[in-house]
Design a protein around this motif. Structure first.
Motif, PDB file in Angstrom:
ATOM      1  N   MET A   1       0.746  -0.965  -0.010  1.00  0.00           N
ATOM      2  CA  MET A   1       0.176   0.069   0.152  1.00  0.00           C
ATOM      3  C   MET A   1       0.916   1.355  -0.070  1.00  0.00           C
ATOM      4  O   MET A   1       1.829   1.428   0.568  1.00  0.00           O
ATOM      5  N   LYS A   2       0.697   2.052  -1.052  1.00  0.00           N
ATOM      6  CA  LYS A   2       1.413   3.256  -1.032  1.00  0.00           C
ATOM      7  C   LYS A   2       0.444   4.609  -0.379  1.00  0.00           C
ATOM      8  O   LYS A   2      -0.691   4.733  -0.572  1.00  0.00           O
ATOM      9  N   TYR A   3       1.242   5.402   0.296  1.00  0.00           N
ATOM     10  CA  TYR A   3       0.671   6.279   0.845  1.00  0.00           C
ATOM     11  C   TYR A   3       1.495   7.709   0.716  1.00  0.00           C
ATOM     12  O   TYR A   3       2.524   8.043   0.614  1.00  0.00           O
ATOM     13  N   ARG A   4       0.676   9.121   0.475  1.00  0.00           N
ATOM     14  CA  ARG A   4       1.387  10.397   0.515  1.00  0.00           C
ATOM     15  C   ARG A   4       0.964  10.945   1.693  1.00  0.00           C
ATOM     16  O   ARG A   4      -0.449  11.337   1.949  1.00  0.00           O
ATOM     17  N   VAL A   5       1.628  11.853   2.223  1.00  0.00           N
ATOM     18  CA  VAL A   5       1.361  12.449   3.605  1.00  0.00           C
ATOM     19  C   VAL A   5       2.025  13.935   3.575  1.00  0.00           C
ATOM     20  O   VAL A   5       3.168  14.023   3.022  1.00  0.00           O
ATOM     21  N   ARG A   6       1.014  14.634   3.845  1.00  0.00           N
ATOM     22  CA  ARG A   6       1.330  16.093   3.713  1.00  0.00           C
ATOM     23  C   ARG A   6       1.217  16.884   5.064  1.00  0.00           C
ATOM     24  O   ARG A   6      -0.053  16.816   5.340  1.00  0.00           O
ATOM     25  N   HIS A   7       2.203  17.403   5.672  1.00  0.00           N
ATOM     26  CA  HIS A   7       2.198  17.959   7.141  1.00  0.00           C
ATOM     27  C   HIS A   7       2.617  19.362   6.753  1.00  0.00           C
ATOM     28  O   HIS A   7       3.645  19.746   6.659  1.00  0.00           O
ATOM     29  N   ILE A   8       1.798  20.277   7.239  1.00  0.00           N
ATOM     30  CA  ILE A   8       2.075  21.675   7.050  1.00  0.00           C
ATOM     31  C   ILE A   8       1.992  22.367   8.394  1.00  0.00           C
ATOM     32  O   ILE A   8       0.837  22.412   9.229  1.00  0.00           O
TER      33      ILE A   8
END
Length: 293
Positions: free
Chosen positions: A1-8
């Motif tokens: 499973m692939k994920y993209r995380v964006r944390h601002i």
């Protein structure tokens, strides 16, 4: 499973900050089932200095310094990674070493690994052993019970006896107060579990990262609706560290993204540092988005 995380992360200051130094734990690390494929860090205003590295626990860190006057600081981190599901079988849970056997091994360690594990039995900045915590846990972690079974039962105990309430605690709330009021957030439940386990002689560590949250059926997922998450892990010889999430009453498989681990939250604070000037007042806004690809 692939994920993209964006944390601002965004700070607004009441007056210009002339200089800041920061260290961040915002990049997910590689683990036995998690591999980082790509990462990007944008900082505004641009730093004059940045250095990537690892801390004592092997977590990814980056240091940076902004040396121009600014009233707003933004750290925007995006990471792409792949997770293979973790699967602990019922047979492994029931056949794991008993609590009594584990305590005996830790009390008389005969390998370098066991000697190093003892640091996860010691008091840490935000977790201290106590008689109250020991009393709450000792009925679950009996000598003859398999460690993983006991940890799973204790995870369910916290889940059923505590209420999730984001207004009930702060970062500095003592564990005894959390135990008394039976409410808090994921960080409180992780700290409580670790404090209880250490108080009964079971080594445990703090896990920090993200949790994929899914919208109700038929609804779009909101950008920034995910959040940082905390859970704990128990050391079992010949298996390593096994993770438990008392906030959700489960053993993590493939929806928990690990950023780092340590003795407690203070070892893996997302962002910490020093600012000069700034007017004394600041507003913090954090947005996290976890996308399954």
């Amino acid at each position: 499973m692939k994920y993209r995380v964006r944390h601002i992360t965004e700070y607004q200051y009441g007056a210009p900050v002339s200089l800041c130094y920061n260290m961040a734990h915002l990049l997910p690390r590689n683990t036995q089932n998690q591999s980082c494929l790509n990462q990007r860090v944008n900082i505004s205003p641009p730093p004059v200095y940045r250095n990537d590295g690892e801390d004592y626990f092997g977590n990814q860190t980056f240091y940076f310094s902004v040396q121009e006057a600014h009233k707003k600081l933004t750290i925007d981190v995006s990471t792409l990674f792949e997770i293979e599901p973790l699967q602990i079988t019922e047979e492994q849970i029931q056949s794991s070493i008993t609590c009594g056997e584990l305590r005996s091994l830790i009390n008389a360690p005969h390998t370098p690994e066991l000697r190093m594990i003892k640091e996860y039995l010691l008091n840490s900045p935000q977790i201290r052993q106590s008689d109250e915590l020991k009393e709450y846990a000792q009925g679950t972690f009996t000598d003859d019970k398999p460690v993983l079974q006991a940890a799973l039962e204790f995870t369910h105990k916290v889940f059923t006896e505590f209420t999730f309430d984001p207004n009930a605690t702060t970062v500095a709330t003592p564990l005894e107060q959390v135990l008394e009021q039976r409410s808090g957030v994921c960080q409180d439940f992780a700290h409580l579990a670790i404090g209880c386990l250490r108080s009964v002689g079971i080594p445990a560590r703090y896990m920090s990262g993200y949790l994929e949250t899914l919208p109700p059926p038929g609804q779009e997922k909101l950008v920034g609706a995910d959040a940082s998450h905390a859970w704990f892990a128990v050391f079992v010889p010949n298996m390593g560290w096994v993770e438990f999430d008392p906030t959700n009453d489960l053993m993590p498989k493939d929806q928990h993204i690990v950023v780092g681990w340590g003795r407690d939250y203070s070892d893996v604070t997302p962002l910490q540092g020093v600012i000069f000037e700034g007017g004394g007042a600041q507003d913090l806004a954090v947005s996290v988005d976890v996308r399954r690809l």
